[in-house]
Design a protein around this motif. Structure first.
Motif, PDB file in Angstrom:
ATOM      1  N   PRO A   1       0.830  -1.215   0.000  1.00 24.02           N
ATOM      2  CA  PRO A   1       0.000   0.000   0.000  1.00 24.02           C
ATOM      3  C   PRO A   1       0.859   1.259   0.000  1.00 24.02           C
ATOM      4  CG  PRO A   1       0.023  -1.007   2.177  1.00 24.02           C
ATOM      5  CD  PRO A   1       0.706  -1.970   1.265  1.00 24.02           C
ATOM      6  N   LYS A   2       0.339   2.294  -0.618  1.00 24.13           N
ATOM      7  CA  LYS A   2       1.020   3.579  -0.616  1.00 24.13           C
ATOM      8  C   LYS A   2       0.902   4.244   0.755  1.00 24.13           C
ATOM      9  CE  LYS A   2       2.565   4.060  -4.813  1.00 24.13           C
ATOM     10  NZ  LYS A   2       3.908   3.551  -5.006  1.00 24.13           N
ATOM     11  N   LEU A   3       1.865   5.099   1.063  1.00 32.62           N
ATOM     12  CA  LEU A   3       1.766   5.911   2.273  1.00 32.62           C
ATOM     13  C   LEU A   3       0.710   6.987   2.058  1.00 32.62           C
ATOM     14  CD1 LEU A   3       5.562   6.507   3.061  1.00 32.62           C
ATOM     15  CD2 LEU A   3       4.090   4.670   3.906  1.00 32.62           C
ATOM     16  N   ASN A   4      -0.051   7.279   3.094  1.00 27.88           N
ATOM     17  CA  ASN A   4      -1.030   8.368   3.011  1.00 27.88           C
ATOM     18  C   ASN A   4      -0.272   9.681   3.151  1.00 27.88           C
ATOM     19  OD1 ASN A   4      -3.368   9.916   3.023  1.00 27.88           O
ATOM     20  ND2 ASN A   4      -3.621   9.708   5.241  1.00 27.88           N
ATOM     21  N   LEU A   5       0.442  10.036   2.109  1.00 26.78           N
ATOM     22  CA  LEU A   5       1.379  11.156   2.219  1.00 26.78           C
ATOM     23  C   LEU A   5       1.606  11.837   0.879  1.00 26.78           C
ATOM     24  CD1 LEU A   5       3.493  12.763   3.881  1.00 26.78           C
ATOM     25  CD2 LEU A   5       5.145  11.000   3.272  1.00 26.78           C
ATOM     26  N   THR A   6       1.563  13.153   0.923  1.00 20.93           N
ATOM     27  CA  THR A   6       1.984  13.989  -0.193  1.00 20.93           C
ATOM     28  C   THR A   6       3.229  14.747   0.228  1.00 20.93           C
ATOM     29  OG1 THR A   6      -0.266  14.293  -1.019  1.00 20.93           O
ATOM     30  CG2 THR A   6       1.361  15.931  -1.687  1.00 20.93           C
ATOM     31  N   VAL A   7       4.296  14.630  -0.545  1.00 20.51           N
ATOM     32  CA  VAL A   7       5.521  15.388  -0.288  1.00 20.51           C
ATOM     33  C   VAL A   7       5.584  16.542  -1.276  1.00 20.51           C
ATOM     34  CG1 VAL A   7       8.043  15.372  -0.295  1.00 20.51           C
ATOM     35  CG2 VAL A   7       6.786  13.407   0.615  1.00 20.51           C
ATOM     36  N   VAL A   8       5.663  17.755  -0.738  1.00 20.01           N
ATOM     37  CA  VAL A   8       5.838  18.944  -1.562  1.00 20.01           C
ATOM     38  C   VAL A   8       7.304  19.343  -1.431  1.00 20.01           C
ATOM     39  CG1 VAL A   8       5.069  21.283  -2.063  1.00 20.01           C
ATOM     40  CG2 VAL A   8       3.467  19.631  -1.071  1.00 20.01           C
TER      41      VAL A   8
ATOM     42  N   ASN B   1      14.853  11.496   3.771  1.00 16.34           N
ATOM     43  CA  ASN B   1      14.863  10.136   4.300  1.00 16.34           C
ATOM     44  C   ASN B   1      14.655  10.105   5.807  1.00 16.34           C
ATOM     45  OD1 ASN B   1      15.430   8.279   1.962  1.00 16.34           O
ATOM     46  ND2 ASN B   1      17.133   9.682   1.710  1.00 16.34           N
ATOM     47  N   ALA B   2      15.198  11.091   6.527  1.00 13.58           N
ATOM     48  CA  ALA B   2      15.019  11.128   7.982  1.00 13.58           C
ATOM     49  C   ALA B   2      13.562  11.363   8.347  1.00 13.58           C
ATOM     50  CB  ALA B   2      15.899  12.228   8.582  1.00 13.58           C
ATOM     51  N   ILE B   3      12.910  12.272   7.643  1.00  8.34           N
ATOM     52  CA  ILE B   3      11.512  12.593   7.944  1.00  8.34           C
ATOM     53  C   ILE B   3      10.581  11.469   7.492  1.00  8.34           C
ATOM     54  CG2 ILE B   3       9.616  14.160   7.406  1.00  8.34           C
ATOM     55  CD1 ILE B   3      11.738  16.404   7.222  1.00  8.34           C
ATOM     56  N   LEU B   4      10.774  10.988   6.275  1.00 14.15           N
ATOM     57  CA  LEU B   4       9.850   9.985   5.758  1.00 14.15           C
ATOM     58  C   LEU B   4      10.003   8.638   6.448  1.00 14.15           C
ATOM     59  CD1 LEU B   4       9.678  10.707   1.932  1.00 14.15           C
ATOM     60  CD2 LEU B   4       8.541  11.811   3.842  1.00 14.15           C
ATOM     61  N   GLY B   5      11.125   8.431   7.112  1.00 14.64           N
ATOM     62  CA  GLY B   5      11.283   7.209   7.881  1.00 14.64           C
ATOM     63  C   GLY B   5      10.209   7.047   8.943  1.00 14.64           C
ATOM     64  N   GLN B   6       9.634   8.160   9.405  1.00 14.24           N
ATOM     65  CA  GLN B   6       8.569   8.094  10.403  1.00 14.24           C
ATOM     66  C   GLN B   6       7.354   7.326   9.873  1.00 14.24           C
ATOM     67  OE1 GLN B   6       8.386   9.218  13.637  1.00 14.24           O
ATOM     68  NE2 GLN B   6      10.576   9.629  13.470  1.00 14.24           N
ATOM     69  N   TRP B   7       7.111   7.385   8.583  1.00 15.92           N
ATOM     70  CA  TRP B   7       5.946   6.715   8.002  1.00 15.92           C
ATOM     71  C   TRP B   7       6.171   5.208   7.855  1.00 15.92           C
ATOM     72  CZ3 TRP B   7       6.441  11.758   7.788  1.00 15.92           C
ATOM     73  CH2 TRP B   7       5.289  12.564   7.751  1.00 15.92           C
ATOM     74  N   LEU B   8       7.415   4.756   7.991  1.00 16.22           N
ATOM     75  CA  LEU B   8       7.695   3.335   7.861  1.00 16.22           C
ATOM     76  C   LEU B   8       7.735   2.617   9.197  1.00 16.22           C
ATOM     77  CD1 LEU B   8      10.522   3.431   5.152  1.00 16.22           C
ATOM     78  CD2 LEU B   8       8.054   3.220   4.833  1.00 16.22           C
ATOM     79  N   ILE B   9       7.668   3.374  10.289  1.00 19.36           N
ATOM     80  CA  ILE B   9       7.738   2.761  11.621  1.00 19.36           C
ATOM     81  C   ILE B   9       6.472   1.950  11.897  1.00 19.36           C
ATOM     82  CG2 ILE B   9       7.817   3.228  14.099  1.00 19.36           C
ATOM     83  CD1 ILE B   9       9.523   5.661  13.500  1.00 19.36           C
TER      84      ILE B   9
END
Length: 252
Positions: free
Chosen positions: A74-81, A244-252
């Motif tokens: 599944p995709k992360l429920n996330l939009t990166v601007v 990578n440091a910030i988006l790692g939170q979504w993989l926890i």
């Protein structure tokens, strides 16, 4: 490549073929595969699975016994601007965000984005970088990527409609530590007697600047639209490291 992704047009009945030069080189030189070996493959926008090599030529690899039964992650429920970065780091950032499973990517102009970046030939190769990221992350579904060359109109006219569950802007001089922000969201959920799992308190949108970060005017516009400025510690990181440091939170 942790899997080889092929377009739907390459499939026919229980067979498919590889004709992209980079993929053929990977099978031959990296995997050292031969006729009879099994490859991990996937159909773009479809399922993942495996197939057996039936024939190898310098320009073509025929695969048979295609078995695609595994749904993509599944995709992360996330939009990166992301403020459009230097062209030479754009490839790595698109690959990394794709491999991490970001659902939507918006490349935006910023005060510190040089105008020449928008004329870079790298922008015409985004699909290529996405494919590399998908094959790295063993995924088949590409993120949606859009370009926004005008910062203020996007923030004032479009941003509010895109935020589904709060937004943050990464800013090394923000007053709030990201971990403190997460604690605040957790407490708020508890007070509301709502679900307070890690995934439920994460924002749905993250703004990340290019080298040099955002200027005060940009931070002001974003905060007026409800974005919370946060930092991730005392160190000021390169854009690639910050992503990578910030988006790692979504993989926890």
């Amino acid at each position: 490549m942790n899997c080889i992704l092929l377009p739907a047009a390459n499939f026919s009945n229980q067979s498919t073929h590889i004709n992209a030069k980079a993929q053929i080189e990977h099978v031959n030189q990296v995997l050292g595969a031969k006729v009879g070996d099994t490859l991990k493959i996937g159909q773009l926008e479809g399922n993942l699975g495996s197939a057996i090599i039936a024939d190898i030529t310098p320009e073509h690899i025929l695969l048979i016994d295609v078995n695609l039964t595994t749904a993509p992650p599944p995709k992360l429920n996330l939009t990166v601007v992301l403020a459009l970065p230097r062209p030479k780091v754009l490839r790595r950032l698109i690959m990394d965000m794709t491999a991490l499973g970001v659902r939507d990517i918006i490349l935006i102009n910023s005060y510190r984005t040089q105008k020449s970046y928008w004329q870079s030939p790298m922008l015409s190769r985004l699909e290529e970088f996405v494919l590399e990221g998908l094959q790295q992350g063993v995924d088949t579904v590409a993120p949606r990527i859009s370009l926004q060359k005008r910062f203020k109109p996007f923030v004032e006219d479009e941003l509010a409609q895109l935020i589904t569950n709060r937004a943050i802007v990464a800013h090394p001089y923000g007053e709030l530590l990201f971990s403190k922000y997460m604690q605040q969201q957790h407490l708020q959920k508890q007070l509301e007697n709502s679900e307070s799992s890690h995934s439920s308190i994460l924002p749905s949108m993250v703004f990340i600047g290019a080298e040099g970060g955002w200027i005060d005017y940009e931070i002001e516009l974003l905060t007026k639209q409800g974005c919370q400025a946060v930092h991730i510690g005392e160190r000021i990181l390169r854009t690639e490291a910050a992503v990578n440091a910030i988006l790692g939170q979504w993989l926890i």
